[in-house]
Design a protein around this motif. Structure first.
Motif, PDB file in Angstrom:
ATOM      1  N   UNK A  60      70.926 147.705  -9.779  1.00 26.11           N
ATOM      2  CA  UNK A  60      71.130 149.054  -9.232  1.00 26.11           C
ATOM      3  C   UNK A  60      72.266 149.103  -8.209  1.00 26.11           C
ATOM      4  N   UNK A  61      72.759 147.926  -7.807  1.00 29.10           N
ATOM      5  CA  UNK A  61      73.926 147.843  -6.931  1.00 29.10           C
ATOM      6  C   UNK A  61      74.668 146.563  -7.291  1.00 29.10           C
ATOM      7  N   UNK A  62      75.991 146.647  -7.404  1.00 28.53           N
ATOM      8  CA  UNK A  62      76.773 145.495  -7.853  1.00 28.53           C
ATOM      9  C   UNK A  62      77.631 144.892  -6.749  1.00 28.53           C
ATOM     10  N   UNK A  63      77.385 145.295  -5.482  1.00 28.80           N
ATOM     11  CA  UNK A  63      78.262 144.880  -4.388  1.00 28.80           C
ATOM     12  C   UNK A  63      77.608 143.898  -3.430  1.00 28.80           C
ATOM     13  N   UNK A  64      76.547 143.239  -3.844  1.00 29.56           N
ATOM     14  CA  UNK A  64      75.841 142.317  -2.950  1.00 29.56           C
ATOM     15  C   UNK A  64      76.662 141.044  -2.740  1.00 29.56           C
ATOM     16  N   UNK A  65      76.701 140.575  -1.496  1.00 29.63           N
ATOM     17  CA  UNK A  65      77.522 139.404  -1.178  1.00 29.63           C
ATOM     18  C   UNK A  65      76.902 138.634  -0.032  1.00 29.63           C
ATOM     19  N   UNK A  66      76.711 137.325  -0.227  1.00 29.06           N
ATOM     20  CA  UNK A  66      76.274 136.459   0.864  1.00 29.06           C
ATOM     21  C   UNK A  66      77.472 136.158   1.759  1.00 29.06           C
ATOM     22  N   UNK A  67      77.228 136.095   3.066  1.00 31.28           N
ATOM     23  CA  UNK A  67      78.323 135.902   4.003  1.00 31.28           C
ATOM     24  C   UNK A  67      77.905 134.979   5.146  1.00 31.28           C
ATOM     25  N   UNK A  68      78.896 134.412   5.810  1.00 31.99           N
ATOM     26  CA  UNK A  68      78.750 133.846   7.142  1.00 31.99           C
ATOM     27  C   UNK A  68      79.615 134.732   8.040  1.00 31.99           C
ATOM     28  N   UNK A  69      78.973 135.399   8.997  1.00 32.26           N
ATOM     29  CA  UNK A  69      79.670 136.370   9.830  1.00 32.26           C
ATOM     30  C   UNK A  69      79.751 135.879  11.268  1.00 32.26           C
ATOM     31  N   UNK A  70      80.822 136.289  11.938  1.00 31.89           N
ATOM     32  CA  UNK A  70      81.016 135.977  13.350  1.00 31.89           C
ATOM     33  C   UNK A  70      81.448 137.251  14.062  1.00 31.89           C
ATOM     34  N   UNK A  71      81.420 137.212  15.394  1.00 31.20           N
ATOM     35  CA  UNK A  71      81.912 138.350  16.164  1.00 31.20           C
ATOM     36  C   UNK A  71      83.380 138.602  15.845  1.00 31.20           C
ATOM     37  N   UNK A  72      83.740 139.873  15.864  1.00 29.66           N
ATOM     38  CA  UNK A  72      85.066 140.295  15.393  1.00 29.66           C
ATOM     39  C   UNK A  72      86.210 139.602  16.123  1.00 29.66           C
TER      40      UNK A  72
END
Length: 297
Positions: free
Chosen positions: A117-129
């Motif tokens: 139902x959604x094709x934009x799922x993405x695993x990430x490693x995120x940090x402060x901008x």
């Protein structure tokens, strides 16, 4: 966050309780005019906000249609196991082809894939901008700038598996303290670091309301350890298409783009801090009536 934490703690007990009573009750279940059993149980992964949002949306939509809907919170392993024994009817948050692949390999022969139902799922490693690194390739060499910590989520999650098996060895992050506990705990760490102006590295995923709530950036993944964008699938249990043929058809046609999903998540998790989602979802439905009406056509 409080509601999601408490319900998650009770979820494993819910599986056994359903196993004792759910199937026996199903044999005499009341049937709606559309041919579906009136009772439906949707399994929701602890801490995965896009799944919580979609499940709460469908709970409201189905209730309008005359269903009695129960949401049961649990970790992925008991959810997929429970689907194969009809303790749950459906779950809406299976990420493929990477994140939940192990579970589908184990249980998939007894499940039905109702589509993405959604094709934009993405695993990430995120940090402060404003963090001084832009790539996972640079994280190990700058680990001390992040207090030598990478903050994860639930140990049983697919994101944890990918981080442990792929990201950490690929980028030499073995010397960082990789902390796993829960999504609410990770978000608390993210909030504290943001408030104090400190660097922080967390495992995260898109779509997630945190990207609107915090100044974040995704670290580049030049080796592709986190995989490509995935689809978020609905999976039905063993008998779902027989017990709920109409609902199964609706889910096969269900689509929700990321902008709509972000708006629902923001309303639920970012507005007033309430964990009573029903009135929030009801207002969101009123504001998005044209879209919502398409879900049951």
């Amino acid at each position: 966050m409080k509601k999601r934490t408490l319900t998650g703690a009770l979820a494993l007990g819910a599986v056994s309780a359903l196993a004792l009573g759910g199937c026996a009750a199903g044999a005499e279940a009341e049937t709606l005019e559309n041919g579906d059993q009136k009772n439906v149980t949707i399994a929701v992964f602890n801490g995965w906000d896009e799944g919580i949002a979609a499940s709460e949306l469908w709970k409201a939509v189905l209730t309008e249609q005359g269903y009695d809907v129960t949401l049961e919170y649990a970790d992925p392993a008991p959810v997929y196991s429970g689907l194969t024994t009809d303790d749950y009817d459906v779950t809406l948050d299976t990420w493929l082809p990477i994140t939940h692949a192990d579970y589908i390999e184990q249980y998939g022969d007894d499940l039905v894939d109702l589509g993405a139902w959604n094709e934009d799922a993405k695993l990430t490693i995120a940090v402060n901008e404003d963090a001084p690194v832009d790539s996972l390739a640079d994280l190990a060499a700058n680990a001390e700038l992040f207090d030598n910590r990478l903050v994860g989520i639930e140990p049983g999650s697919g994101l944890n598996r990918v981080t442990t098996d792929e990201v950490i060895p690929t980028y030499g992050l073995e010397k960082m303290d990789y902390l796993t506990s829960s999504t609410p705990a990770m978000l608390a760490e993210l909030t504290a670091a943001t408030d104090q102006g400190e660097n922080v590295a967390v495992t995260l995923w898109r779509p997630h309301w945190a990207y609107d709530a915090f100044p974040l950036k995704d670290l580049e993944d030049p080796e592709g350890a986190l995989g490509d964008a995935e689809g978020i699938h609905s999976f039905g249990g063993t008998s779902f298409e027989q017990t709920h043929p109409t609902f199964a058809g609706w889910l096969q046609d269900f689509t929700m783009d990321s902008e709509l999903l972000f708006s629902l998540e923001n309303a639920m998790f970012n507005a007033d801090g309430s964990d009573d989602y029903a009135p929030i979802v009801e207002q969101w439905i009123a504001d998005n009536r044209d879209y919502v009406d398409t879900l049951t056509k």
